[in-house]
Design a protein around this motif. Structure first.
Motif, PDB file in Angstrom:
ATOM      1  N   LYS A   7      -4.513  14.050  -2.762  1.00 31.84           N
ATOM      2  CA  LYS A   7      -3.633  13.361  -1.820  1.00 31.84           C
ATOM      3  C   LYS A   7      -3.530  11.877  -2.152  1.00 31.84           C
ATOM      4  N   SER A   8      -4.599  11.312  -2.664  1.00 36.72           N
ATOM      5  CA  SER A   8      -4.556   9.905  -3.081  1.00 36.72           C
ATOM      6  C   SER A   8      -3.570   9.728  -4.229  1.00 36.72           C
ATOM      7  N   TYR A   9      -3.609  10.668  -5.171  1.00 38.46           N
ATOM      8  CA  TYR A   9      -2.652  10.611  -6.284  1.00 38.46           C
ATOM      9  C   TYR A   9      -1.222  10.774  -5.776  1.00 38.46           C
ATOM     10  N   TYR A  10      -1.015  11.665  -4.826  1.00 39.67           N
ATOM     11  CA  TYR A  10       0.330  11.850  -4.263  1.00 39.67           C
ATOM     12  C   TYR A  10       0.817  10.533  -3.673  1.00 39.67           C
ATOM     13  N   ALA A  11      -0.041   9.888  -2.886  1.00 40.72           N
ATOM     14  CA  ALA A  11       0.347   8.637  -2.234  1.00 40.72           C
ATOM     15  C   ALA A  11       0.644   7.555  -3.273  1.00 40.72           C
ATOM     16  N   ILE A  12      -0.172   7.488  -4.314  1.00 39.13           N
ATOM     17  CA  ILE A  12       0.046   6.484  -5.367  1.00 39.13           C
ATOM     18  C   ILE A  12       1.385   6.722  -6.059  1.00 39.13           C
ATOM     19  N   PHE A  13       1.661   7.968  -6.417  1.00 39.09           N
ATOM     20  CA  PHE A  13       2.922   8.267  -7.099  1.00 39.09           C
ATOM     21  C   PHE A  13       4.123   8.023  -6.187  1.00 39.09           C
ATOM     22  N   PHE A  14       4.005   8.384  -4.909  1.00 34.78           N
ATOM     23  CA  PHE A  14       5.082   8.112  -3.957  1.00 34.78           C
ATOM     24  C   PHE A  14       5.338   6.611  -3.868  1.00 34.78           C
ATOM     25  N   VAL A  52      14.528  -4.421   2.278  1.00 32.14           N
ATOM     26  CA  VAL A  52      13.888  -3.517   1.318  1.00 32.14           C
ATOM     27  C   VAL A  52      12.385  -3.780   1.250  1.00 32.14           C
ATOM     28  N   PHE A  53      11.977  -5.032   1.440  1.00 30.56           N
ATOM     29  CA  PHE A  53      10.547  -5.339   1.481  1.00 30.56           C
ATOM     30  C   PHE A  53       9.877  -4.651   2.673  1.00 30.56           C
ATOM     31  N   ILE A  54      10.499  -4.720   3.835  1.00 31.12           N
ATOM     32  CA  ILE A  54       9.922  -4.102   5.038  1.00 31.12           C
ATOM     33  C   ILE A  54       9.869  -2.576   4.883  1.00 31.12           C
ATOM     34  N   ILE A  55      10.926  -1.971   4.374  1.00 32.38           N
ATOM     35  CA  ILE A  55      10.935  -0.512   4.161  1.00 32.38           C
ATOM     36  C   ILE A  55       9.835  -0.114   3.170  1.00 32.38           C
ATOM     37  N   THR A  56       9.683  -0.875   2.102  1.00 24.62           N
ATOM     38  CA  THR A  56       8.644  -0.585   1.104  1.00 24.62           C
ATOM     39  C   THR A  56       7.259  -0.750   1.724  1.00 24.62           C
ATOM     40  N   ALA A  57       7.063  -1.807   2.485  1.00 28.49           N
ATOM     41  CA  ALA A  57       5.776  -2.014   3.158  1.00 28.49           C
ATOM     42  C   ALA A  57       5.495  -0.875   4.141  1.00 28.49           C
ATOM     43  N   PHE A  58       6.526  -0.413   4.818  1.00 33.09           N
ATOM     44  CA  PHE A  58       6.395   0.700   5.756  1.00 33.09           C
ATOM     45  C   PHE A  58       5.966   1.971   5.007  1.00 33.09           C
ATOM     46  N   ALA A  59       6.526   2.195   3.821  1.00 30.10           N
ATOM     47  CA  ALA A  59       6.139   3.360   3.003  1.00 30.10           C
ATOM     48  C   ALA A  59       4.664   3.266   2.612  1.00 30.10           C
ATOM     49  N   TYR A  60       4.223   2.075   2.234  1.00 35.42           N
ATOM     50  CA  TYR A  60       2.812   1.872   1.888  1.00 35.42           C
ATOM     51  C   TYR A  60       1.916   2.103   3.106  1.00 35.42           C
ATOM     52  N   LEU A  61       2.325   1.584   4.254  1.00 40.41           N
ATOM     53  CA  LEU A  61       1.544   1.764   5.479  1.00 40.41           C
ATOM     54  C   LEU A  61       1.417   3.243   5.834  1.00 40.41           C
ATOM     55  N   PHE A  66      -1.721   8.127   6.077  1.00 43.96           N
ATOM     56  CA  PHE A  66      -1.818   9.541   5.692  1.00 43.96           C
ATOM     57  C   PHE A  66      -3.170   9.828   5.042  1.00 43.96           C
ATOM     58  N   LEU A  67      -3.622   8.930   4.192  1.00 46.67           N
ATOM     59  CA  LEU A  67      -4.915   9.101   3.532  1.00 46.67           C
ATOM     60  C   LEU A  67      -6.086   8.831   4.482  1.00 46.67           C
ATOM     61  N   SER A  68      -5.906   7.902   5.393  1.00 44.40           N
ATOM     62  CA  SER A  68      -6.989   7.494   6.287  1.00 44.40           C
ATOM     63  C   SER A  68      -7.186   8.435   7.468  1.00 44.40           C
ATOM     64  N   PHE A  69      -6.117   9.056   7.906  1.00 46.85           N
ATOM     65  CA  PHE A  69      -6.180   9.930   9.085  1.00 46.85           C
ATOM     66  C   PHE A  69      -5.564  11.291   8.758  1.00 46.85           C
ATOM     67  N   PRO A  70      -6.218  12.055   7.889  1.00 48.80           N
ATOM     68  CA  PRO A  70      -5.634  13.314   7.406  1.00 48.80           C
ATOM     69  C   PRO A  70      -5.419  14.377   8.485  1.00 48.80           C
ATOM     70  N   LYS A  71      -6.056  14.230   9.607  1.00 47.12           N
ATOM     71  CA  LYS A  71      -5.902  15.233  10.668  1.00 47.12           C
ATOM     72  C   LYS A  71      -4.783  14.899  11.653  1.00 47.12           C
ATOM     73  N   LYS A  76       1.059  12.724   9.353  1.00 46.69           N
ATOM     74  CA  LYS A  76       1.459  13.689   8.311  1.00 46.69           C
ATOM     75  C   LYS A  76       2.974  13.869   8.335  1.00 46.69           C
ATOM     76  N   TRP A  77       3.539  14.005   9.497  1.00 48.91           N
ATOM     77  CA  TRP A  77       4.987  14.189   9.610  1.00 48.91           C
ATOM     78  C   TRP A  77       5.736  12.940   9.151  1.00 48.91           C
ATOM     79  N   ALA A  78       5.212  11.761   9.480  1.00 47.31           N
ATOM     80  CA  ALA A  78       5.854  10.519   9.024  1.00 47.31           C
ATOM     81  C   ALA A  78       5.848  10.450   7.501  1.00 47.31           C
ATOM     82  N   TYR A  79       4.733  10.824   6.901  1.00 48.10           N
ATOM     83  CA  TYR A  79       4.605  10.784   5.442  1.00 48.10           C
ATOM     84  C   TYR A  79       5.548  11.782   4.777  1.00 48.10           C
TER      85      TYR A  79
END
Length: 165
Positions: A7-14, A52-61, A66-71, A76-79
């Motif tokens: 999942k960490s790799y997924y987040a990094i690639f996304f 575009v900066f805010i949208i990108t920051a939102f994607a990172y957040l 998603f990685l910090s709260f997997p349950k 999960k739905w936001a991601y």
């Protein structure tokens, strides 16, 4: 490989894909938007860069959460909604604008070569692992897509306001 590591790799690639896509747009979309197309409102570089900066920051957040709260189902739905929205974004507006205007719409290449395959593989893999269902992908994509589209004019307005402070 451990599931959390995957999942960490997924987040990094996304995050990598959306960053490169948004950089391509940031470089060329503001000038392209001045062409006078009826479906594309002109946007200044400062307005667009802020948005575009805010949208990108939102994607990172969302990825970090998603990685910090997997349950958390909402996270999960936001991601997954963000992943799906970026796939749709490749076709509407990028591909459709390119076809209708008969000129390259900035962001199309990175959307088709990065966002679509990376996000589709992530969604497919999460689905095959029984982590998400197709219904969740569709519903999340629609909801997050609507939120992102609604945010864009608001962010451009905010970007314009910050310029004039």
């Amino acid at each position: 490989m451990e599931e959390n590591s995957r999942k960490s790799y997924y987040a990094i690639f996304f995050c990598l894909a959306i960053t490169l896509h948004n950089l391509e747009e940031a470089l060329w979309l503001p000038q392209w938007s001045q062409t006078g197309a009826s479906f594309q409102q002109p946007v200044t570089p400062n307005e667009f860069h802020f948005g575009v900066f805010i949208i990108t920051a939102f994607a990172y957040l969302v990825s970090f959460l998603f990685l910090s709260f997997p349950k958390s189902k909402i996270i999960k739905w936001a991601y997954i909604g963000f992943l799906g929205s970026m796939i749709l974004n490749a076709f509407f507006p990028h591909l459709i604008a390119t076809i209708l205007m008969k000129t390259y719409a900035p962001g199309l290449i990175t959307a088709l070569l990065l966002n679509v395959p990376i996000n589709a593989v992530i969604l497919y893999t999460l689905h095959k692992q029984n982590y998400i269902r197709v219904k969740e992908i569709i519903m999340s994509t629609v909801v997050v897509g609507i939120i992102l589209v609604a945010m864009i004019p608001f962010l451009f307005t905010l970007g314009d306001k910050f310029i004039h402070l």
